[in-house]
Design an enzyme around this catalytic site. Structure first.
Site, PDB file in Angstrom:
ATOM      1  N   HIS A   1      -4.148  78.892  31.408  1.00  0.00           N
ATOM      2  CA  HIS A   1      -2.885  79.606  30.894  1.00  0.00           C
ATOM      3  C   HIS A   1      -1.886  79.730  32.326  1.00  0.00           C
ATOM      4  O   HIS A   1      -2.727  80.409  33.229  1.00  0.00           O
ATOM      5  CB  HIS A   1      -2.942  79.937  29.881  1.00  0.00           C
ATOM      6  CG  HIS A   1      -3.062  81.991  29.885  1.00  0.00           C
ATOM      7  ND1 HIS A   1      -4.155  81.700  29.320  1.00  0.00           N
ATOM      8  CD2 HIS A   1      -2.432  82.321  29.315  1.00  0.00           C
ATOM      9  CE1 HIS A   1      -4.558  83.076  29.284  1.00  0.00           C
ATOM     10  NE2 HIS A   1      -3.839  83.191  29.625  1.00  0.00           N
TER      11      HIS A   1
ATOM     12  N   CYS B   1      -6.716  83.697  25.086  1.00  0.00           N
ATOM     13  CA  CYS B   1      -6.875  84.038  26.882  1.00  0.00           C
ATOM     14  C   CYS B   1      -8.683  84.036  27.213  1.00  0.00           C
ATOM     15  O   CYS B   1      -8.080  83.887  28.925  1.00  0.00           O
ATOM     16  CB  CYS B   1      -6.574  86.506  27.638  1.00  0.00           C
ATOM     17  SG  CYS B   1      -4.743  86.524  26.691  1.00  0.00           S
TER      18      CYS B   1
ATOM     19  N   ASP C   1       0.749  83.153  44.465  1.00  0.00           N
ATOM     20  CA  ASP C   1       2.051  82.377  43.932  1.00  0.00           C
ATOM     21  C   ASP C   1       1.350  80.358  44.045  1.00  0.00           C
ATOM     22  O   ASP C   1       0.729  80.168  45.222  1.00  0.00           O
ATOM     23  CB  ASP C   1       3.279  82.085  44.383  1.00  0.00           C
ATOM     24  CG  ASP C   1       4.127  81.433  44.401  1.00  0.00           C
ATOM     25  OD1 ASP C   1       4.493  82.075  42.977  1.00  0.00           O
ATOM     26  OD2 ASP C   1       4.707  80.635  44.928  1.00  0.00           O
ATOM     27  N   HIS C   2       1.625  80.502  42.302  1.00  0.00           N
ATOM     28  CA  HIS C   2       1.386  78.542  41.995  1.00  0.00           C
ATOM     29  C   HIS C   2      -0.428  79.191  42.095  1.00  0.00           C
ATOM     30  O   HIS C   2      -0.356  76.953  42.575  1.00  0.00           O
ATOM     31  CB  HIS C   2       1.707  77.632  43.091  1.00  0.00           C
ATOM     32  CG  HIS C   2       3.758  78.027  42.581  1.00  0.00           C
ATOM     33  ND1 HIS C   2       4.123  78.521  42.928  1.00  0.00           N
ATOM     34  CD2 HIS C   2       3.688  76.424  41.257  1.00  0.00           C
ATOM     35  CE1 HIS C   2       5.326  77.930  42.149  1.00  0.00           C
ATOM     36  NE2 HIS C   2       5.348  77.054  41.444  1.00  0.00           N
TER      37      HIS C   2
ATOM     38  N   HIS D   1      -4.255  81.564  35.041  1.00  0.00           N
ATOM     39  CA  HIS D   1      -5.779  82.480  34.828  1.00  0.00           C
ATOM     40  C   HIS D   1      -5.994  81.724  33.370  1.00  0.00           C
ATOM     41  O   HIS D   1      -5.573  81.729  32.519  1.00  0.00           O
ATOM     42  CB  HIS D   1      -5.818  83.608  35.296  1.00  0.00           C
ATOM     43  CG  HIS D   1      -5.354  84.956  34.221  1.00  0.00           C
ATOM     44  ND1 HIS D   1      -5.313  85.786  34.152  1.00  0.00           N
ATOM     45  CD2 HIS D   1      -4.242  84.572  32.858  1.00  0.00           C
ATOM     46  CE1 HIS D   1      -4.662  86.589  33.249  1.00  0.00           C
ATOM     47  NE2 HIS D   1      -3.805  85.439  32.180  1.00  0.00           N
TER      48      HIS D   1
ATOM     49  N   GLU E   1       2.602  91.380  33.528  1.00  0.00           N
ATOM     50  CA  GLU E   1       2.240  89.748  33.079  1.00  0.00           C
ATOM     51  C   GLU E   1       3.260  88.572  32.176  1.00  0.00           C
ATOM     52  O   GLU E   1       3.596  88.034  31.829  1.00  0.00           O
ATOM     53  CB  GLU E   1       0.694  90.410  32.074  1.00  0.00           C
ATOM     54  CG  GLU E   1       0.159  88.869  32.291  1.00  0.00           C
ATOM     55  CD  GLU E   1      -1.366  88.821  31.200  1.00  0.00           C
ATOM     56  OE1 GLU E   1      -2.297  89.673  32.007  1.00  0.00           O
ATOM     57  OE2 GLU E   1      -0.742  89.236  29.428  1.00  0.00           O
TER      58      GLU E   1
ATOM     59  N   HIS F   1       1.365  82.495  33.943  1.00  0.00           N
ATOM     60  CA  HIS F   1       2.716  83.785  33.198  1.00  0.00           C
ATOM     61  C   HIS F   1       3.734  83.294  35.018  1.00  0.00           C
ATOM     62  O   HIS F   1       3.115  83.528  35.925  1.00  0.00           O
ATOM     63  CB  HIS F   1       2.049  85.021  33.654  1.00  0.00           C
ATOM     64  CG  HIS F   1       1.037  85.335  32.283  1.00  0.00           C
ATOM     65  ND1 HIS F   1       1.115  85.387  31.198  1.00  0.00           N
ATOM     66  CD2 HIS F   1      -0.112  85.729  32.234  1.00  0.00           C
ATOM     67  CE1 HIS F   1       0.390  85.619  30.216  1.00  0.00           C
ATOM     68  NE2 HIS F   1      -0.513  85.579  31.224  1.00  0.00           N
TER      69      HIS F   1
END
Lengths: 144, 144, 144, 144, 144, 144
Positions: A39, A33, A79-80, A14, A129, A41
């Site tokens: 980037h 950010c 996810d991913h 994100h 996060e 998490h």
């Protein structure tokens, strides 16, 4: 009152950016950010249901069912994936942890409460996060 | 022989894709890790130095200096970045954990060994992509 | 209502001793925690802010700002220090975890609430003396 | 109001089975948790006491005393035992985490409150069956 | 040489008992671990493969494939089972962690090495009975 | 070859200071770790024994016995103590983690090897000063 929690995880990319603001505002507000190429998490999500155990099963909610609901409603879509680009129910949302937990709660509420024991409620959704930065949405825990 | 380890972390986006191969090959080989819009991780890195403690300081390496070297060589270039697009020393590398630990080791070796006690070596670099998936490069730990 | 938490750490020495009481009372009351030459802990502190996310930023509080406030108000004065001897705002306090969280809350309240979104409050301060022994101060979480 | 928590652990076997129901019902309801030859867990228990620190000691409760009460009331009877067969105070209880936390709370309440500072209460008992599956009993944390 | 590790878990019941010895010997040797009605653990298993990354994929082993092999060979037969009674490949084995890691290694070796890059070996299997008690089998890590 | 590890913990105060050097040298070398009034840590110690399981017990070493040896040799003398002032076997040692693991290994070697299966050795002692700073002494793990 008993609180039952299921913890699971997903990995996603994100960035924080408010498109209605200038590039300078975004850089100043969000710092690293806001970097343009994303980037990511290893998000950890904890979902808590509050209620009384069913007399026959001893369950507030079958954690296997709760796991399946979280998978369908949150993990499979996220996810991913890129939380800014890929997830329909996050469209138009700045993906801060604060905003994510609110939307995740709404995504889960109906299915969870239908699978839980009579009178139970979706009590809270908590999102790590990182292990240092955490947000939780809980409409019940508050007395001033 | 004493082994000293410093553990730190950074957050980054990446995807797995071999540009010399077809889209089909990449999707079949990498599955969700090949999704086009990136995903990301809270990477944890553990750097281990092996040697004898300096007689005067009692240190194999000052962990404050090791922290600073990891920050300059790894964390500052990688944190909140896209490992496929943003990091000069990763250009042309498919960012699997296996490939990352090898490159990180080479990035760190000279500075670390110059700051450590006489005769010490950079023993290993370990990278946790998640707490379930880990890679380590260590040119010393092997006897068949 | 959304709860945002920042987790950080510091290392310190302390001992438990009530100077207005006899040596015997102190030994019997505090046991090993009363040993004269100090012991110490890797303290972990979790600070939670409760409120509504700001519409423009999506933040209840910028966790970077919260991190900076905790550093200035708690970590810098306490890290690698003796909590009985070195920290001005702990003077006269027996450094049990219960007493520490109360004082840490007061140290943080004003700065945190000025940096948070409108109407937000410092909800709680939690201190892990070890992973087995934990204290939390929270003036809001209570309905009998 | 200050919340003090002690965390400890025990290892036990159990299975989920309601003897008043048919084998089919039990298999369908409990799945793998109903397998006949038992399975087991490294249970982690967190006991939280809420109150004001005693003026002389600075303690809501002496965590050494709390540790001893948990050992006598919970850990000694349950550790390395079968929760369906060996523990007198669990007789007739289906050992879901929801049911266990409720009974553990009742086992602890009187002794804990007698050892705590004046006016303190046993606030909650939390049980981690695994790090992903958690139940908590808390008669105080609720405002709708 | 690069070391790749996959971490996963299963829950099981067991007890330690050598049927060729007397009851007294077993009680004295194994203590609480010999209690007749079983106890159990949340076992964590870490499987490590050592080798060079494949040039095309950048993988020593696809961790998705490794996950699948561990599931078929270890987790599916052992999860929610009794290690003394239910698992064919553990028949006749006293289920200490030492004995389990040796058998798990043999269960995994062939499939893992066929799925890994050319020349890679199954380097070690590590089993956490609890986070305090761990056993590892590794035929390679040794120089006297 | 099988590796068995026991993990335990103790809390202690210390500071780093070489009394044969000037105050300036010490401040420059050790920074915050040299502060005069001590600081402290929740130390975690991991002791690993390598060998073959005994045929009758299935144990490389009875972890209950290992736990007792660590308690007598390390934890009892060090817990809630000042490592510079209170521990006879640390007299004259600068308590860096590197120096501590070497001395702890020597404290444990004879007792551990007498309690382990025939031919087993004390393989390593690992000390976590924090979860980020770790030292290990291992006379066996090395091939250049």
């Amino acid at each position: 009152m008993i609180f039952v929690t299921r913890r699971t995880h997903f990995n996603a990319a994100h960035r924080l950016n408010n498109p209605s603001k200038s590039e300078e505002w975004n850089q100043e507000t969000y710092g690293k950010c806001n970097y343009p190429n994303w980037h990511g998490h290893n998000y950890i999500i904890e979902v808590t249901v509050a209620g009384e155990p069913d007399q026959e099963t001893g369950y507030v909610i079958d954690l296997g069912k709760l796991k399946k609901i979280i998978k369908e409603r949150i993990t499979d879509p996220c996810d991913h994936r890129n939380l800014n680009l890929d997830v329909p129910f996050l469209e138009g949302i700045i993906p801060t942890s604060e905003n994510l937990v609110k939307v995740f709660y709404e995504q889960l509420k109906q299915d969870v409460e239908q699978s839980a024991s009579k009178g139970s409620v979706l009590y809270s959704v908590k999102l790590f996060e990182t292990e240092r930065n955490v947000a939780e949405y809980c409409p019940y825990r508050w007395t001033k």
